[in-house]
Design a protein around this motif. Structure first.
Motif, PDB file in Angstrom:
ATOM      1  N   ALA A 105       0.826  -1.207   0.000  1.00  0.00           N
ATOM      2  CA  ALA A 105       0.000   0.000   0.000  1.00  0.00           C
ATOM      3  C   ALA A 105       0.862   1.259   0.000  1.00  0.00           C
ATOM      4  O   ALA A 105       0.585   2.231  -0.710  1.00  0.00           O
ATOM      5  CB  ALA A 105      -0.931  -0.015   1.217  1.00  0.00           C
ATOM      6  N   GLY A 106       1.943   1.233   0.777  1.00  0.00           N
ATOM      7  CA  GLY A 106       2.799   2.409   0.886  1.00  0.00           C
ATOM      8  C   GLY A 106       3.543   2.721  -0.403  1.00  0.00           C
ATOM      9  O   GLY A 106       3.636   3.892  -0.812  1.00  0.00           O
ATOM     10  N   LEU A 107       4.078   1.707  -1.066  1.00  0.00           N
ATOM     11  CA  LEU A 107       4.783   1.929  -2.335  1.00  0.00           C
ATOM     12  C   LEU A 107       3.837   2.479  -3.398  1.00  0.00           C
ATOM     13  O   LEU A 107       4.207   3.358  -4.182  1.00  0.00           O
ATOM     14  CB  LEU A 107       5.434   0.637  -2.809  1.00  0.00           C
ATOM     15  CG  LEU A 107       6.680   0.176  -2.035  1.00  0.00           C
ATOM     16  CD1 LEU A 107       7.072  -1.230  -2.443  1.00  0.00           C
ATOM     17  CD2 LEU A 107       7.844   1.140  -2.262  1.00  0.00           C
ATOM     18  N   ALA A 108       2.633   1.936  -3.449  1.00  0.00           N
ATOM     19  CA  ALA A 108       1.663   2.418  -4.439  1.00  0.00           C
ATOM     20  C   ALA A 108       1.373   3.899  -4.225  1.00  0.00           C
ATOM     21  O   ALA A 108       1.345   4.696  -5.179  1.00  0.00           O
ATOM     22  CB  ALA A 108       0.384   1.599  -4.354  1.00  0.00           C
ATOM     23  N   ARG A 109       1.159   4.304  -2.986  1.00  0.00           N
ATOM     24  CA  ARG A 109       0.866   5.708  -2.704  1.00  0.00           C
ATOM     25  C   ARG A 109       2.080   6.601  -2.970  1.00  0.00           C
ATOM     26  O   ARG A 109       1.943   7.732  -3.436  1.00  0.00           O
ATOM     27  CB  ARG A 109       0.403   5.873  -1.254  1.00  0.00           C
ATOM     28  CG  ARG A 109      -1.016   5.375  -0.990  1.00  0.00           C
ATOM     29  CD  ARG A 109      -1.500   5.822   0.380  1.00  0.00           C
ATOM     30  NE  ARG A 109      -0.714   5.195   1.436  1.00  0.00           N
ATOM     31  CZ  ARG A 109      -1.073   4.106   2.101  1.00  0.00           C
ATOM     32  NH1 ARG A 109      -2.231   3.516   1.806  1.00  0.00           N
ATOM     33  NH2 ARG A 109      -0.309   3.610   3.050  1.00  0.00           N
ATOM     34  N   SER A 110       3.277   6.077  -2.675  1.00  0.00           N
ATOM     35  CA  SER A 110       4.478   6.900  -2.794  1.00  0.00           C
ATOM     36  C   SER A 110       4.933   7.094  -4.230  1.00  0.00           C
ATOM     37  O   SER A 110       5.589   8.084  -4.550  1.00  0.00           O
ATOM     38  CB  SER A 110       5.614   6.277  -1.968  1.00  0.00           C
ATOM     39  OG  SER A 110       5.296   6.296  -0.585  1.00  0.00           O
ATOM     40  N   TYR A 111       4.615   6.154  -5.119  1.00  0.00           N
ATOM     41  CA  TYR A 111       5.064   6.241  -6.507  1.00  0.00           C
ATOM     42  C   TYR A 111       3.983   6.769  -7.449  1.00  0.00           C
ATOM     43  O   TYR A 111       4.243   6.945  -8.636  1.00  0.00           O
ATOM     44  CB  TYR A 111       5.524   4.870  -7.003  1.00  0.00           C
ATOM     45  CG  TYR A 111       6.954   4.525  -6.643  1.00  0.00           C
ATOM     46  CD1 TYR A 111       8.007   4.901  -7.457  1.00  0.00           C
ATOM     47  CD2 TYR A 111       7.253   3.821  -5.481  1.00  0.00           C
ATOM     48  CE1 TYR A 111       9.328   4.582  -7.136  1.00  0.00           C
ATOM     49  CE2 TYR A 111       8.560   3.491  -5.146  1.00  0.00           C
ATOM     50  CZ  TYR A 111       9.589   3.871  -5.974  1.00  0.00           C
ATOM     51  OH  TYR A 111      10.900   3.562  -5.659  1.00  0.00           O
ATOM     52  N   THR A 112       2.770   6.995  -6.952  1.00  0.00           N
ATOM     53  CA  THR A 112       1.657   7.377  -7.815  1.00  0.00           C
ATOM     54  C   THR A 112       1.117   8.743  -7.397  1.00  0.00           C
ATOM     55  O   THR A 112       0.909   8.997  -6.200  1.00  0.00           O
ATOM     56  CB  THR A 112       0.527   6.331  -7.737  1.00  0.00           C
ATOM     57  OG1 THR A 112       1.082   5.015  -7.866  1.00  0.00           O
ATOM     58  CG2 THR A 112      -0.483   6.544  -8.860  1.00  0.00           C
ATOM     59  N   THR A 113       0.871   9.593  -8.385  1.00  0.00           N
ATOM     60  CA  THR A 113       0.389  10.940  -8.083  1.00  0.00           C
ATOM     61  C   THR A 113      -0.971  10.909  -7.419  1.00  0.00           C
ATOM     62  O   THR A 113      -1.183  11.480  -6.341  1.00  0.00           O
ATOM     63  CB  THR A 113       0.323  11.774  -9.372  1.00  0.00           C
ATOM     64  OG1 THR A 113       1.610  11.783  -9.993  1.00  0.00           O
ATOM     65  CG2 THR A 113      -0.097  13.205  -9.061  1.00  0.00           C
ATOM     66  N   ASN A 114      -1.931  10.245  -8.055  1.00  0.00           N
ATOM     67  CA  ASN A 114      -3.287  10.146  -7.513  1.00  0.00           C
ATOM     68  C   ASN A 114      -3.710   8.685  -7.501  1.00  0.00           C
ATOM     69  O   ASN A 114      -3.579   7.983  -8.509  1.00  0.00           O
ATOM     70  CB  ASN A 114      -4.273  10.951  -8.366  1.00  0.00           C
ATOM     71  CG  ASN A 114      -3.959  12.432  -8.370  1.00  0.00           C
ATOM     72  OD1 ASN A 114      -3.885  13.058  -7.321  1.00  0.00           O
ATOM     73  ND2 ASN A 114      -3.760  12.992  -9.559  1.00  0.00           N
ATOM     74  N   VAL A 115      -4.210   8.237  -6.358  1.00  0.00           N
ATOM     75  CA  VAL A 115      -4.666   6.853  -6.225  1.00  0.00           C
ATOM     76  C   VAL A 115      -6.178   6.885  -6.023  1.00  0.00           C
ATOM     77  O   VAL A 115      -6.684   6.896  -4.896  1.00  0.00           O
ATOM     78  CB  VAL A 115      -3.965   6.130  -5.062  1.00  0.00           C
ATOM     79  CG1 VAL A 115      -4.427   4.674  -4.993  1.00  0.00           C
ATOM     80  CG2 VAL A 115      -2.453   6.199  -5.216  1.00  0.00           C
TER      81      VAL A 115
END
Length: 517
Positions: free
Chosen positions: A290-300
């Motif tokens: 979850a953390g990597l997805a949020r950190s590498y993506t502008t808008n989730v």
């Protein structure tokens, strides 16, 4: 001129002939049930890799060959069906023993390489009953055949009936026994069916065989007694909250007596840990995904999770306001996750399907895809090919991110899986990064040639006991040797073969840990 003497032909009544045909169907069904159940019984200890299925199929084929040969020789010596039904009783008795011996035999076989150990375990546990059941084919052909002129039609008819029985057994074990019954109960039911067939013969056609009837009755009572015994608790520090079977392995929920922390296990492999008091996972990988997805993506705003697990990762995205689609292949997990891990399925759009099949049909696009369809020591190889990743790239929005959790090693002689996974991702995605804690690795793939963290992880969302470890993994980027591994394709994907040593070590450690609990 010497002539070979043959026993006089047995006069078979119409009723006995019908019963022998029924026996062919039952033995055919039992053979397939034993073959499939055998692999599933061993899976908590040795997994379900192609090595295990190869061993089970190989042992089955050798057992059938030996049974066919011995059954034909015995039929030429004597056409008395008592011999045949004695062999069926023997198969039933041995099947009962497999339930009692499976665990100690499987743990003993962990001392060997996976290919050898699984072959030894399958041989010891299932060769004898399969060989005894295989004797029925040639024996029945010899007994039922009235004349040489009719041997072809008799052999064809009995073979067809036996094959139809095998079809019925396959359907029964796949659609009824595995999802609804414990493996032990399925084996006991199969043994009981074989005992009933033998009892029918001895009770109706051999009424004077009091000794045989006594043996049948004793074996039947023994099976009933074992089948009705409640499972014994064997955990010192844990309480067993749930145990059940499914099409994809044994599901177990344990709760630690002292802390209340819950463990979710599938086939003896701990898949996740959960703190009910904080409603947070105590497994690092859930926070990393979850953390990597949020950190590498502008808008989730929209997320596709391939693999539900116990629902912690997709639930985390839903709490943050994202629309979450989940693809899960095992429906049996959902009610367990709801009851013991606070899953709220109404907040997710869950589809029960294979991840690759879903991707091939998907027309939506997502900001994030999380691939977490792994089962401890094994991985869904069909979801890690160039075409599979191309399908994921297609359903990602521009700027979207694919995050993968993978059990792979980075040592020079152990990195085939990790190196191949990276090379395959790089064949599709412009940018790939790897974070690692030394044993568990996290791959991030995007359409940006040089992906970087767009924001730092929010450690407040991480369980307090794991925050330092999660922070360290975020800062630890690793790579693989560029000349190691290969691009994985649908046509050639040898991960299970080249990564066997690593998977053996993982499976052995986890199984031995379960034995100590």
């Amino acid at each position: 001129m010497n002539k070979t003497s043959h026993p006089p032909a047995l006069v078979v009544s119409k009723a006995l002939s019908h019963y022998l045909h029924l026996t062919a169907a039952v033995s055919g069904a039992a053979i397939m049930i034993v073959e499939i159940l055998g692999a599933k019984m061993l899976s908590p200890f040795v997994g379900l890799s192609h090595f295990v299925w190869t061993a089970q199929i190989a042992v089955t084929l050798v057992a059938l060959a030996c049974g066919y040969y011995v059954g034909g020789r015995l039929a030429d010596r004597s056409q008395n069906p008592t011999t045949l039904y004695g062999a069926i009783l023997g198969a039933a008795a041995y099947l009962v023993l497999t339930v009692l011996l499976c665990e100690p035999v499987a743990y003993w076989c962990l001392d060997f390489k996976l290919a050898i150990g699984s072959l030894l375990a399958s041989t010891f546990l299932f060769f004898v009953p399969l060989a005894l059941l295989a004797m029925t084919g040639p024996f029945l052909i010899r007994v039922v055949t009235a004349s040489v002129a009719g041997v072809g039609s008799t052999a064809g008819r009995l073979t067809a009936i036996g094959t139809l029985g095998s079809f019925a057994g396959t359907v029964c074990v796949g659609y009824v026994m595995l999802p609804l019954l414990p493996n032990s109960v399925s084996v006991y039911l199969t043994a009981a069916l074989l005992v009933l067939v033998s009892a029918g013969y001895f009770g109706w056609f051999r009424r004077k065989s009091s000794g045989a009837l006594t043996t049948v009755a004793a074996l039947g009572l023994g099976i009933a007694f074992l089948a009705l015994q409640p499972p014994s608790a064997k955990y010192a520090d844990f309480i067993e909250r749930f145990r059940g079977n499914s099409n994809f392995g044994d599901i177990l929920v344990l709760e630690q007596r002292s802390s209340g922390v819950r463990l979710f296990s599938n086939d003896n492999l701990i898949q996740n840990t959960y703190d009910p008091a904080r409603k947070q996972s105590m497994s690092v990988f859930t926070h990393m995904l979850a953390g990597l997805a949020r950190s590498y993506t502008t808008n989730v705003n929209s997320v596709l999770c391939i693999g539900l697990g116990i629902g912690i990762v997709p639930t985390e995205f839903a709490k943050q306001g994202a629309q979450v689609d989940v693809v899960e292949i095992n429906p049996a997990i959902v009610p367990v996750a709801v009851k013991y891990f606070d899953l709220e399925p109404d907040k997710l759009a869950i589809t029960f399907d294979d991840g690759r099949h879903f991707l091939n049909r998907c027309r939506k696009q997502y900001d994030v895809i999380v691939l977490d369809a792994f089962l401890g020591d094994s991985s869904p190889s069909h979801l890690m090919t160039r075409k599979a990743f191309a399908a994921m790239y297609r359903v990602l929005r521009p700027g979207g991110t694919l995050v993968i959790n993978a059990f792979c090693h980075l040592g020079d002689d152990q990195d085939f899986f990790a190196a191949s996974l990276r090379r395959t991702l790089e064949a599709v995605f412009p940018g790939v990064q790897m974070h690692s804690d030394g044993s568990q690795n996290y791959f991030v793939a995007t359409d940006r040639p040089e992906p970087k963290l767009l924001r730092q992880p929010d450690l407040e969302l991480v369980h307090p006991l794991l925050r330092a470890q999660v922070k360290e993994i975020f800062s630890r980027l690793v790579n693989t040797a560029p000349d190691h591994g290969r691009v994985l394709t649908d046509d050639f994907n040898p991960i299970e073969f080249y990564d066997a040593q690593n998977r053996e070590a993982t499976r052995r450690a986890q199984a031995q840990r379960a034995q100590r609990m």
